[in-house]
Design a protein around this motif. Structure first.
Motif, PDB file in Angstrom:
ATOM      1  N   PRO A 145      38.880  52.735  41.936  1.00 21.55           N
ATOM      2  CA  PRO A 145      38.045  51.521  41.965  1.00 21.55           C
ATOM      3  C   PRO A 145      38.823  50.282  41.546  1.00 21.55           C
ATOM      4  O   PRO A 145      38.451  49.165  41.906  1.00 21.55           O
ATOM      5  CB  PRO A 145      36.927  51.835  40.957  1.00 21.55           C
ATOM      6  N   ALA A 146      39.902  50.479  40.786  1.00 23.62           N
ATOM      7  CA  ALA A 146      40.686  49.339  40.300  1.00 23.62           C
ATOM      8  C   ALA A 146      41.440  48.624  41.410  1.00 23.62           C
ATOM      9  O   ALA A 146      41.994  47.544  41.175  1.00 23.62           O
ATOM     10  CB  ALA A 146      41.674  49.805  39.236  1.00 23.62           C
ATOM     11  N   LEU A 147      41.472  49.198  42.617  1.00 22.24           N
ATOM     12  CA  LEU A 147      42.149  48.540  43.732  1.00 22.24           C
ATOM     13  C   LEU A 147      41.616  47.131  43.932  1.00 22.24           C
ATOM     14  O   LEU A 147      42.357  46.214  44.284  1.00 22.24           O
ATOM     15  CB  LEU A 147      41.962  49.370  45.006  1.00 22.24           C
ATOM     16  N   ARG A 148      40.325  46.924  43.665  1.00 18.16           N
ATOM     17  CA  ARG A 148      39.703  45.615  43.881  1.00 18.16           C
ATOM     18  C   ARG A 148      39.707  44.755  42.627  1.00 18.16           C
ATOM     19  O   ARG A 148      39.194  43.645  42.654  1.00 18.16           O
ATOM     20  CB  ARG A 148      38.273  45.802  44.391  1.00 18.16           C
ATOM     21  N   TRP A 149      40.264  45.262  41.541  1.00 17.33           N
ATOM     22  CA  TRP A 149      40.292  44.493  40.305  1.00 17.33           C
ATOM     23  C   TRP A 149      41.417  43.467  40.345  1.00 17.33           C
ATOM     24  O   TRP A 149      42.318  43.524  41.173  1.00 17.33           O
ATOM     25  CB  TRP A 149      40.487  45.421  39.115  1.00 17.33           C
ATOM     26  N   ALA A 150      41.371  42.553  39.400  1.00 18.13           N
ATOM     27  CA  ALA A 150      42.394  41.516  39.318  1.00 18.13           C
ATOM     28  C   ALA A 150      43.700  42.104  38.784  1.00 18.13           C
ATOM     29  O   ALA A 150      43.719  43.161  38.140  1.00 18.13           O
ATOM     30  CB  ALA A 150      41.922  40.383  38.415  1.00 18.13           C
ATOM     31  N   ASP A 151      44.783  41.410  39.078  1.00 15.66           N
ATOM     32  CA  ASP A 151      46.106  41.833  38.638  1.00 15.66           C
ATOM     33  C   ASP A 151      46.409  41.249  37.260  1.00 15.66           C
ATOM     34  O   ASP A 151      46.482  40.025  37.085  1.00 15.66           O
ATOM     35  CB  ASP A 151      47.181  41.361  39.621  1.00 15.66           C
ATOM     36  N   GLY A 152      46.607  42.129  36.289  1.00 21.34           N
ATOM     37  CA  GLY A 152      47.102  41.730  34.991  1.00 21.34           C
ATOM     38  C   GLY A 152      46.317  40.628  34.319  1.00 21.34           C
ATOM     39  O   GLY A 152      45.086  40.675  34.188  1.00 21.34           O
ATOM     40  N   GLU A 153      47.038  39.597  33.905  1.00 20.34           N
ATOM     41  CA  GLU A 153      46.452  38.505  33.130  1.00 20.34           C
ATOM     42  C   GLU A 153      45.374  37.755  33.906  1.00 20.34           C
ATOM     43  O   GLU A 153      44.472  37.152  33.296  1.00 20.34           O
ATOM     44  CB  GLU A 153      47.561  37.550  32.700  1.00 20.34           C
ATOM     45  N   ALA A 154      45.442  37.797  35.248  1.00 19.66           N
ATOM     46  CA  ALA A 154      44.414  37.119  36.045  1.00 19.66           C
ATOM     47  C   ALA A 154      43.039  37.717  35.818  1.00 19.66           C
ATOM     48  O   ALA A 154      42.022  37.065  36.090  1.00 19.66           O
ATOM     49  CB  ALA A 154      44.783  37.188  37.525  1.00 19.66           C
ATOM     50  N   GLY A 155      42.989  38.958  35.331  1.00 22.76           N
ATOM     51  CA  GLY A 155      41.709  39.591  35.072  1.00 22.76           C
ATOM     52  C   GLY A 155      41.092  39.214  33.737  1.00 22.76           C
ATOM     53  O   GLY A 155      39.935  39.554  33.470  1.00 22.76           O
ATOM     54  N   ILE A 156      41.854  38.525  32.887  1.00 27.56           N
ATOM     55  CA  ILE A 156      41.320  38.088  31.597  1.00 27.56           C
ATOM     56  C   ILE A 156      40.845  36.649  31.767  1.00 27.56           C
ATOM     57  O   ILE A 156      41.598  35.691  31.578  1.00 27.56           O
ATOM     58  CB  ILE A 156      42.377  38.218  30.493  1.00 27.56           C
ATOM     59  N   VAL A 157      39.616  36.519  32.164  1.00 26.78           N
ATOM     60  CA  VAL A 157      39.041  35.212  32.474  1.00 26.78           C
ATOM     61  C   VAL A 157      38.401  34.641  31.211  1.00 26.78           C
ATOM     62  O   VAL A 157      37.497  35.251  30.623  1.00 26.78           O
ATOM     63  CB  VAL A 157      38.001  35.317  33.604  1.00 26.78           C
ATOM     64  N   VAL A 158      38.865  33.479  30.805  1.00 27.26           N
ATOM     65  CA  VAL A 158      38.354  32.832  29.595  1.00 27.26           C
ATOM     66  C   VAL A 158      37.146  31.967  29.962  1.00 27.26           C
ATOM     67  O   VAL A 158      37.241  31.114  30.850  1.00 27.26           O
ATOM     68  CB  VAL A 158      39.453  31.978  28.927  1.00 27.26           C
ATOM     69  N   PRO A 159      36.021  32.173  29.324  1.00 32.17           N
ATOM     70  CA  PRO A 159      34.841  31.348  29.651  1.00 32.17           C
ATOM     71  C   PRO A 159      35.018  29.909  29.194  1.00 32.17           C
ATOM     72  O   PRO A 159      35.875  29.604  28.358  1.00 32.17           O
ATOM     73  CB  PRO A 159      33.713  32.041  28.882  1.00 32.17           C
ATOM     74  N   ALA A 160      34.211  29.039  29.731  1.00 33.72           N
ATOM     75  CA  ALA A 160      34.246  27.629  29.337  1.00 33.72           C
ATOM     76  C   ALA A 160      33.796  27.488  27.892  1.00 33.72           C
ATOM     77  O   ALA A 160      32.806  28.085  27.465  1.00 33.72           O
ATOM     78  CB  ALA A 160      33.353  26.810  30.263  1.00 33.72           C
ATOM     79  N   ALA A 161      34.547  26.714  27.131  1.00 35.55           N
ATOM     80  CA  ALA A 161      34.244  26.536  25.707  1.00 35.55           C
ATOM     81  C   ALA A 161      33.149  25.500  25.504  1.00 35.55           C
ATOM     82  O   ALA A 161      33.021  24.542  26.271  1.00 35.55           O
ATOM     83  CB  ALA A 161      35.514  26.131  24.968  1.00 35.55           C
ATOM     84  N   LYS A 162      32.390  25.704  24.466  1.00 37.66           N
ATOM     85  CA  LYS A 162      31.397  24.710  24.020  1.00 37.66           C
ATOM     86  C   LYS A 162      31.161  24.934  22.531  1.00 37.66           C
ATOM     87  O   LYS A 162      31.405  26.028  22.003  1.00 37.66           O
ATOM     88  CB  LYS A 162      30.101  24.841  24.808  1.00 37.66           C
TER      89      LYS A 162
END
Length: 374
Positions: A145-162
C-alpha cells in the motif's frame, strides 16, 4: 525474417518465378515462346541460360513442378511460424511473467497508482488490498500500500500554525518545525538508518529534561532490552542489511494543542516503510514497517527551567512490523524467505502493519506477533 510466396518475384522484377520457369521449359522443348516478352524477361532468361551452362543454376529452378510447389508451401509455413514466433517474443518481452515460473525474476509489472493526498485525519481502517506482487530491486514497493505514499520527508506535512492557548503563532510554527526535524533525523536520515549516531534528532531534544538524553546515549552505546534505541530511532546493521534505493515511504499526520507547561504540545503519528535487502549482493527484497507515535512540547522558558528552542518529549511509542523478536542489539532485523530468521519464532497474533486506524497498544499482546503483509 518474413519469407515470400511462390507468386512473388525474388529479385524485384515484374515477372514471377513460375512464369520464368514455364518460359524456360517451353523454350527447351521447342514450344512457341510467349508473345513479345519484355526486355527484362529476355535479359533474365539469357542470364539463367548462362548460369545453367556453367552448372550453377539454383536447385529450385531445376526442380519439378511438384517439388517447387512443396518448397513454396514450406516457405509459407516457415514464414507464418516466424511471424508467430516474433509476436511471442514481443509479448514475453513486454510481460515476462507470462512464462511459467517467471524465469527472469521480473514478477508482475508495478501497478501505476496516483499518490494519495496528505492525511488530515485518522484513518478509519487498514489500507485496502493491493495486487500481490513480489518486490524487486527496481520496484521495491511493488505489492505494498505504501506505493502510493509520499517519499520520505515529503510525507511529513506540517499543518498551518496558529496561536493556541498562551503560545503565539510563531511559537507553534517553531514547535512544528522542530518536531518535523526530530522525525526526519530519527527515521529518515541516512546516517541514522546506517546505525550511526542520530545527531540531527538528538540536537532538538532538551538536555535539561531529566534522564532523557542519558537514556538515549546509553541505548546507543550499549543496547539492551531496557535501553533499546529502536524505541526512538530506525537503525539497520550495515553489515547485515542495505537499503534498496533512496526512498523510504512515509505517511501520517501532525496536530497541535495547548501544552501543559505554558507552551504548545505537538502530536505526531507516522508510519515509515523501509525496503531492504541483505548485504552482500542478494536480490531478494523485503520491507520493514515502523509506526511511531510521539507527543512533544515546546514550553515557555520564561516560566520553566528549560532550554529555549528545544523539545521536551512527553511520550513516545512504536510498532515494528517484520523485525526479529526479542533481539536487543539496537538494530532492526527484517526476515527474508531465503534466510533463517533471527531470534525466536513469533507466537503472537497476526496483525497488519499498515493499519494505523487504532491507537498503539490497543488489544496489544505481550508476545511478538506475525505480520499479515510487508
Amino acid at each position: 525474417m518474413v519469407g515470400r510466396t511462390p507468386e512473388e518475384p525474388g529479385d524485384g522484377s515484374s515477372i514471377s518465378d513460375e512464369a520464368l520457369q514455364a518460359f524456360l521449359r517451353d523454350s527447351e522443348s521447342g514450344a512457341p515462346a510467349p508473345k513479345e516478352p519484355s526486355a527484362r524477361a529476355r535479359m533474365v532468361t539469357e542470364r539463367l541460360r548462362q548460369q545453367d551452362a556453367r552448372g550453377d543454376v539454383p536447385a529450385a529452378w531445376r526442380a519439378t513442378p511438384d517439388a517447387a510447389a512443396r518448397g513454396g508451401r514450406r516457405r509459407k509455413i516457415w514464414s507464418a511460424v516466424g511471424v508467430a514466433a516474433a509476436i511471442a517474443v514481443l509479448v514475453v518481452a513486454l510481460k515476462p511473467s507470462l512464462l511459467p515460473g517467471d524465469p527472469f525474476g521480473q514478477g508482475e509489472p508495478e501497478v501505476s497508482a496516483s499518490p494519495l493526498p496528505a492525511e488530515t485525519a485518522a484513518p478509519t481502517g487498514a489500507p485496502g488490498q493491493v495486487p500481490d506482487q513480489i518486490p524487486t530491486l527496481d520496484r521495491p514497493f511493488a505489492g505494498s500500500p505504501a506505493l502510493r505514499w509520499a517519499d520520505g520527508e515529503a510525507g511529513i506535512v506540517v499543518p498551518a500554525a496558529k496561536a493556541v492557548g498562551g503560545a503565539s503563532k510563531d511559537r507553534v510554527a517553531q514547535a512544528l518545525r522542530l518536531t518535523s526535524k526530530l522525525l526526519v533525523g530519527a527515521n529518515l536520515d541516512p546516517k541514522t538508518l546506517r546505525g550511526e549516531r542520530p545527531t540531527a534528532a538528538l540536537s532538538v531534544l532538551d538536555p535539561k529534561q531529566p534522564g532523557l538524553l542519558d537514556d538515549m546515549n546509553t541505548s546507543l552505546r550499549s543496547p539492551s532490552e531496557g535501553h533499546d534505541p529502536l524505541k526512538m530511532f530506525s537503525r539497520f546493521d550495515p553489515e547485515e542489511i542495505r537499503l534498496v534505493g533512496e526512498v523510504v515511504k512515509t505517511r501520517g499526520r501532525m496536530t497541535f494543542t495547548k501544552g501543559e507547561f505554558a507552551g504548545v504540545r505537538v502530536h505526531a503519528d507516522y508510519t515509515f516503510v523501509y525496503p531492504v535487502a541483505q548485504a552482500g549482493g542478494s536480490n531478494e527484497v523485503t520491507r520493514t514497517i515502523v509506526r511511531r507515535v510521539l507527543d512533544v512540547e515546546l514550553s515557555d522558558p520564561a516560566h520553566y527551567d528549560i532550554t529555549a528552542g528545544r523539545l521536551v518529549v512527553v511520550k513516545y511509542d512504536q510498532e515494528i512490523g517484520n523485525s526479529a523478536c526479542e533481539v536487543y542489539d539496537g538494530f532492526l532485523h527484517p526476515h527474508f524467505k531465503s534466510a533463517e530468521p533471527t531470534g525466536p519464532e513469533p507466537t503472537g497474533p497476526t496483525t497488519d502493519p499498515y493499519d494505523r486506524s487504532t491507537e498503539i497498544g490497543e488489544d496489544a499482546s505481550e508476545d511478538c506477533g506475525i505480520v499479515s503483509r510487508v
